[in-house]
Enzyme design. Structure first.
Site, short mmCIF file in Angstrom:
data_model
loop_
_atom_site.label_atom_id
_atom_site.label_comp_id
_atom_site.label_asym_id
_atom_site.label_seq_id
_atom_site.Cartn_x
_atom_site.Cartn_y
_atom_site.Cartn_z
N ASP A 25 120.68 49.40 -10.11
CA ASP A 25 120.84 50.85 -10.00
C ASP A 25 120.90 51.27 -8.54
O ASP A 25 120.30 50.64 -7.67
CB ASP A 25 119.65 51.54 -10.69
CG ASP A 25 119.91 53.00 -10.98
OD1 ASP A 25 121.08 53.41 -10.95
OD2 ASP A 25 118.93 53.72 -11.23
N ARG A 29 124.38 56.36 -5.19
CA ARG A 29 123.58 57.03 -4.16
C ARG A 29 123.72 56.32 -2.81
O ARG A 29 123.73 56.97 -1.76
CB ARG A 29 122.10 57.06 -4.59
CG ARG A 29 121.77 58.22 -5.51
CD ARG A 29 120.39 58.09 -6.07
NE ARG A 29 120.34 57.13 -7.17
CZ ARG A 29 119.22 56.63 -7.66
NH1 ARG A 29 118.06 56.96 -7.13
NH2 ARG A 29 119.24 55.79 -8.67
N HIS A 42 129.90 50.82 -5.78
CA HIS A 42 130.03 49.82 -6.84
C HIS A 42 130.65 48.53 -6.29
O HIS A 42 130.27 47.43 -6.70
CB HIS A 42 130.87 50.38 -7.99
CG HIS A 42 130.20 51.50 -8.72
ND1 HIS A 42 128.91 51.42 -9.20
CD2 HIS A 42 130.65 52.75 -9.06
CE1 HIS A 42 128.59 52.56 -9.80
NE2 HIS A 42 129.63 53.37 -9.73
N SER A 70 126.57 50.28 -19.20
CA SER A 70 125.87 50.56 -20.45
C SER A 70 126.76 51.34 -21.42
O SER A 70 127.78 51.92 -21.03
CB SER A 70 124.59 51.35 -20.17
OG SER A 70 124.91 52.71 -19.91
N ASN A 73 127.24 54.75 -20.14
CA ASN A 73 127.99 54.99 -18.91
C ASN A 73 129.38 55.57 -19.16
O ASN A 73 130.03 56.03 -18.21
CB ASN A 73 128.12 53.70 -18.10
CG ASN A 73 126.86 53.29 -17.40
OD1 ASN A 73 126.64 52.11 -17.09
ND2 ASN A 73 125.96 54.25 -17.13
N TRP A 74 129.84 55.56 -20.41
CA TRP A 74 131.12 56.20 -20.72
C TRP A 74 131.06 57.71 -20.46
O TRP A 74 132.11 58.37 -20.37
CB TRP A 74 131.51 55.95 -22.16
CG TRP A 74 131.75 54.50 -22.49
CD1 TRP A 74 130.91 53.65 -23.15
CD2 TRP A 74 132.92 53.73 -22.18
NE1 TRP A 74 131.47 52.41 -23.26
CE2 TRP A 74 132.70 52.42 -22.68
CE3 TRP A 74 134.12 54.02 -21.52
CZ2 TRP A 74 133.65 51.41 -22.54
CZ3 TRP A 74 135.07 53.01 -21.39
CH2 TRP A 74 134.83 51.71 -21.90
N ARG A 193 114.13 46.60 -11.79
CA ARG A 193 115.01 47.75 -11.68
C ARG A 193 114.96 48.26 -10.26
O ARG A 193 113.89 48.51 -9.70
CB ARG A 193 114.61 48.88 -12.63
CG ARG A 193 115.59 50.07 -12.47
CD ARG A 193 115.43 51.15 -13.46
NE ARG A 193 116.53 52.11 -13.30
CZ ARG A 193 117.11 52.74 -14.29
NH1 ARG A 193 116.73 52.55 -15.52
NH2 ARG A 193 118.10 53.58 -14.05
N GLU A 212 107.50 40.91 -17.71
CA GLU A 212 106.90 41.64 -16.61
C GLU A 212 107.98 42.52 -15.99
O GLU A 212 109.18 42.18 -16.01
CB GLU A 212 106.36 40.66 -15.55
CG GLU A 212 105.29 39.73 -16.06
CD GLU A 212 103.99 40.45 -16.38
OE1 GLU A 212 103.64 41.39 -15.63
OE2 GLU A 212 103.33 40.07 -17.36
#
Length: 247
Positions: A25, A29, A42, A70, A73-74, A193, A212
């Site tokens: 992710d 940004r 990207h 995902s 994401n569409w 993440r 974890e």
């Protein structure tokens, strides 16, 4: 990490997780902070994937699963979605020979039906070209959602029951995983993440029951092999009890 680039300074091979899953992710940004369009981020993120995959053998990671796109994401703009699909096609075409050279076995999970035929063909080709590779197992989640995966798996299981191939009395907690996209993979030991968000975003819902988690502020294009190595090292300090009590 290009050929000849230095490997991580920290080595945890043998102490860290075998299977790491990453929610990549922060690309958009990262780009916007530099005054660039989101797709610029990207592309930077795709280059970072290459470096992290190359670091896996040095860090003892046998399985790496990355969340590329995902089912949600569409909802992004048509321009961004089209740009991402173009990036996926170019990435696979560019990296296929590299995967083979680096002994990386590639597989894709997710619902392929909504993807265009050219992309699906490239995915099939990448899987076929790397099927005999015995190094890192790279799984790319593309048009993937955990709920969607469980839904599709349940339909396949129900069909087997309806057609007499499976006795309902034999359905237990070990049955459904055989119908999941990840049926040939071990469950992830560690889920990472990036970008400061602290949610799992519908990723590997069944498989991560005892994983974890690490939620870090680093944006994905800034996620280096050294940061990866430090997270794996920290994983080795955790007491994993799987519901039991330490004696």
């Amino acid at each position: 990490m290009t050929r000849g680039a230095p490997m991580p300074d920290t080595f945890v091979a043998g102490d860290g997780p075998r299977h790491v899953a990453i929610i990549m992710d922060g690309n958009g940004r990262w780009a916007q902070a530099r005054g660039r369009p989101r797709l610029f981020g990207h592309h930077a993120g795709a280059r970072r994937v290459r470096e992290i995959v190359k670091s896996c053998p040095f860090l003892g990671v046998k399985y790496l699963t990355i969340f590329a796109f995902s089912t949600e994401n569409w909802k992004r703009t048509q321009t961004e979605v089209a740009g991402l699909m173009s990036l996926f096609r170019r990435y696979i075409m560019k990296e296929m020979q590299e995967f083979v050279a680096d002994n990386v076995q590639v597989r894709f999970i997710g619902d392929r039906l909504r993807l265009d035929s050219k992309l699906r063909g490239l995915m099939d080709e990448a899987e076929a070209m790397t099927v005999n590779c015995t190094g890192t197992n790279l799984t790319i989640a593309l048009n993937y959602g955990g709920r969607d995966e469980v839904s599709r798996a349940t339909k396949r299981l129900a069909l087997d029951v309806a057609e007499g191939r499976l006795d309902p009395a034999d359905v237990d907690v070990e049955t459904l995983p055989k119908y999941l996209d990840t049926c040939v993979l071990p469950d992830p030991d560690l889920v990472i993440r990036t970008s400061g968000e602290a949610r799992i975003s519908n990723f590997l819902l069944w498989q991560s029951a005892y994983a974890e988690y690490e939620f870090i502020d680093t944006l994905w294009p800034d996620f280096t092999p050294d940061i990866f190595a430090k997270l794996l090292e920290h994983y080795g300090t955790r007491d994993r009890r799987f519901g039991a009590v330490s004696v």
